[in-house]
Design an enzyme around this catalytic site. Structure first.
Site, mmCIF file in Angstrom:
data_model
loop_
_atom_site.group_PDB
_atom_site.id
_atom_site.type_symbol
_atom_site.label_atom_id
_atom_site.label_comp_id
_atom_site.label_asym_id
_atom_site.label_seq_id
_atom_site.Cartn_x
_atom_site.Cartn_y
_atom_site.Cartn_z
ATOM 1 C CG ASN A 323 37.773 45.195 -89.852
ATOM 2 O OD1 ASN A 323 38.914 45.914 -89.963
ATOM 3 N ND2 ASN A 323 36.594 45.698 -89.819
ATOM 4 C CG ASP A 464 35.003 38.447 -91.501
ATOM 5 O OD1 ASP A 464 34.402 38.205 -92.270
ATOM 6 O OD2 ASP A 464 34.817 39.598 -90.964
ATOM 7 C CG HIS A 468 38.983 45.261 -94.099
ATOM 8 N ND1 HIS A 468 38.914 46.698 -94.689
ATOM 9 C CD2 HIS A 468 38.480 44.320 -94.906
ATOM 10 C CE1 HIS A 468 37.983 46.225 -95.874
ATOM 11 N NE2 HIS A 468 37.622 44.925 -95.874
ATOM 12 C CD GLU A 507 35.884 37.701 -96.070
ATOM 13 O OE1 GLU A 507 34.861 37.901 -96.977
ATOM 14 O OE2 GLU A 507 36.514 38.468 -95.146
#
Length: 690
Positions: A323, A464, A468, A507
């Site tokens: 991200n 992670d 997003h 996540e």
């Protein structure tokens, strides 16, 4: 992930009104209800649970609201405007806790942030109704599970007994917490590993074990000489390799290491007051995705780590960030030849990373030496690569995909445009990054991350900040990871553990036990945020209270081969289970209930050893990232705690049925259940609290 200046990931969309200079009391109003206590000394602390709130301020009976809506970054003081029409501020809270609303002395600005604890505060957990065990023999019914004459073993104490009349009588070990872990003495051959049985040991490499002190200060990184809240502490691959037998003894079958790629070289200011230097020790502030950060080690030490882990049957999960990149720091501008982006350099030391605040400045003061208005920012990541509040760059949006987390440069992963390498990487002498004809930003990121799989045999990714990015990007990463791991296994037949495909767990912040579109876009499992806040404490207080959760998880997860979650009791972003109560006995009991959960589990380093909180400098999640407490494990109650976790973890490791089998309650008194899968069968008996 680490969320830096916004560790709670909450958004307060407001433009705050001026309430005047009058000395009249000011009150916080939440969802139309004034808080009883006025602002005391310019601040008020109020507990909020997870959810969205309408926030207003009462001044002499008048409700004041924003003139226009605008985002309020965490901890930033925004100017107050004149009271206008009564509009509410929208506050979204992701993590329950105490929140502090504060004014400056002149009542010209307002800030909102999570209230932090001063010192170590321990609490007594609420009492939960539970059966009591007197320490004597326990008779458990195993009728319909094993026939009479079957010889069973309590895996915790090693005692053996024979089933008679459908029952077995044994005395639980005094240190077990009233537990019997029953297995046949002549157990069936253990089934091959499957990711549905994942027991993952998660650690921050820098905080785990320092095996090579010579790499502790790469790129001129400094200690602060005080609390060392967010400096590099020295943990590395060599130190982790030294502790693989320790992890294996816990019954773990995989390790998850934080991102290992080269981090930003320097620091930013840490905390609201800039009270400490904040480095990228955690791994989430990447500079060069093609290089290992030398603080962690080199390629040889990584290869040794993966090979030695595989020899022990431990898979390696690498945390990956698609991200965002890391901040620009003084050290990076100097090291990368971007000195034209600096200003007032005559006031800097020879090595810019050695700057320390003086003359009334705090650690945020490094910003005065960076020219954020320069057009030379095109020499950094550039407008085709990231969104950033810089000249010529696309500006961050307000949704999950286009927004900027904590002000970090947000990759344009949604773009299909072909891009060249960023200018700074073209000039970086030691990078492995090379131009990829026709590649988009996401193509480069996928190629860079999966190159580690192809060259070193990384078994899977922990992804992670999943929500997003676009789902299609994650699907692309999974496909490339599969291909890369297949290549590595083909080239290294003597090193591979099996022929399982590449694994990905994600996540998705605040996700629970629900199957949705992410499972169709590359993910085998998602992190389960629900268990820590909804079950962990109650189940630790009394294991029989876990029955509804056990039954639900087993039915939902273990009847669907394409659905799993990874539950946890502690993490680097939320809380330490041990941190709230500092109770070794409770920490033993949570092992009993937690490690019997159906589905995958994630043990955060120190869950098994009662690792305590660190000083946080006003940034709450820094307390969760203390150094591993090796010195406490030689003797005493922490040594006993570790032995307990090892016994429970080894029982889980020996029986795939615990994680991925069917679940059936056998009895309420004593509470007992059976798990079964493909010939593997165990009974767990909880006699009650002793």
């Amino acid at each position: 992930m680490y969320r830096s200046l916004t560790p709670l990931c909450f958004a307060l969309l407001t433009a705050l009104p001026t309430l005047g200079q009058a000395a009249a009391p000011l009150y916080l109003t939440v969802d139309g209800k004034p808080i009883a206590a006025p602002f005391d000394g310019g601040k008020v602390i109020h507990p909020l649970t997870k959810g969205s709130y309408q926030i207003q301020i009462t001044d002499d009976g008048r409700l004041c609201g924003p003139a226009e809506a605008a985002p309020l970054p965490f901890g930033k003081a925004l100017p107050l405007a004149e009271c206008g029409k009564a509009k509410a501020y929208q506050l979204r809270v992701m993590l329950p806790g105490d929140y502090e609303f504060s004014f400056d002395e002149q009542r010209t600005t307002l800030k909102v942030l999570r209230a932090t604890k001063k010192g170590v505060v321990t609490r007594t957990p609420p009492e939960v109704e539970c059966a009591r065990w007197d320490g004597g023999p326990v008779t458990a019914s195993v009728k319909g599970v094993w026939p009479d004459g079957t010889r069973l073993r309590d895996a915790y104490s090693g005692q053996e007994g024979v089933v008679k009349g459908g029952k077995l009588t044994l005395t639980p070990s005094a240190s077990s917490g009233g537990l019997l872990l029953l297995e046949p003495v002549n157990a069936a051959k253990r089934a091959p590993f499957d990711w549905d049985q994942a027991s993952v040991y998660f650690l921050l490499t820098d905080r785990f074990n320092n095996g090579d002190p010579s790499n502790d200060n790469s790129f001129g990184r400094q200690k602060d000489g005080k609390d060392e809240v967010a400096t590099w502490h020295g943990g590395d691959f060599k130190g982790l390799t030294e502790k693989l037998d320790y992890i294996k003894a816990l019954g773990m079958n995989a390790i998850w290491i934080t991102p290992m790629v080269e981090q930003i070289h320097g620091f930013i200011g840490g905390g609201e007051q800039g009270s400490f230097p904040f480095y990228g020790y955690h791994g989430y502030w990447a500079l060069d995705f093609t290089k290992i950060d030398p603080n962690y080690g080199d390629e040889e030490s990584l290869r040794t780590l993966v090979d030695e882990a595989h020899k022990r049957g431990l898979r390696v999960l690498l945390d990956v960030v698609m991200n965002h990149a890391g901040y620009a720091t003084l050290a990076d501008l100097q090291d990368l030849g971007l000195t034209s982006l600096a200003q007032n350099t005559g006031k800097l030391p020879e090595h810019w990373n050695s700057w320390t605040p003086s003359g009334g400045l705090d650690w945020h003061g490094y910003n005065q030496f960076i020219n954020y208005q320069s057009n030379d920012w095109s020499k950094w990541w550039g407008k085709d690569w990231v969104r950033a509040g810089l000249p010529g760059y696309p500006q961050p949006g307000v949704d999950d995909v286009t927004g900027s987390i904590a002000g970090m440069p947000d990759f344009l992963t949604e773009s299909s445009k072909s891009v060249d390498l960023p200018e700074f990487l073209k000039r970086k002498a030691d990078t492995r990054a090379t131009p990829i004809p026709g590649a988009s930003v996401s193509d480069y990121l996928v190629a860079w991350h999966t190159d580690w799989v192809r060259r070193f045999g990384i078994d899977g990714f922990r992804a992670d900040t999943v929500k997003h990015l676009e789902p299609a990007v994650w699907a692309k990463l999974k496909a490339a990871g599969n291909a890369a791991l297949k290549e590595w296994k083909s080239a290294n037949p003597d090193k591979k553990l099996d022929d399982l495909p590449f694994y990905m767990v994600g996540e998705v912040w605040d996700h629970g036990v629900s199957k949705d579109f992410w499972y169709q876009n590359g993910f085998d499992s998602l992190i389960n945020f629900d268990y820590q806040r909804e079950g962990a404490l109650t189940h630790a207080q009394c294991m029989s209270q876990a029955e509804p959760t056990y039954a639900s998880y087993a039915q939902r997860l273990n009847t669907d081969p394409n659905f799993n979650v990874m539950s946890y009791i502690s993490s680097h972003d939320t809380k330490l289970f041990f941190g709230d109560y500092q109770d070794v006995a409770l920490q033993k009991r949570v092992a009993n209930s937690f490690l019997m959960l159906p589905g995958g589990v994630q043990v955060y380093y120190g869950d098994e050893s009662g690792r305590g909180l660190a000083k946080d400098g006003g940034v709450f999640d820094q307390a969760l990232r203390s150094d591993m407490n090796w010195s406490e494990l030689g003797s005493g109650d922490k040594a006993g705690l570790l032995r307990h976790w090892q016994k429970i973890g080894q029982f889980r490791a020996s029986h795939p049925a615990i994680a991925s089998g069917s679940h059936k309650k056998l009895s309420d008194a004593p509470y007992s259940f059976v798990r079964e899968k493909d010939g593997d069968k165990v009974v767990v008996v909880f006699a009650g609290r002793n």
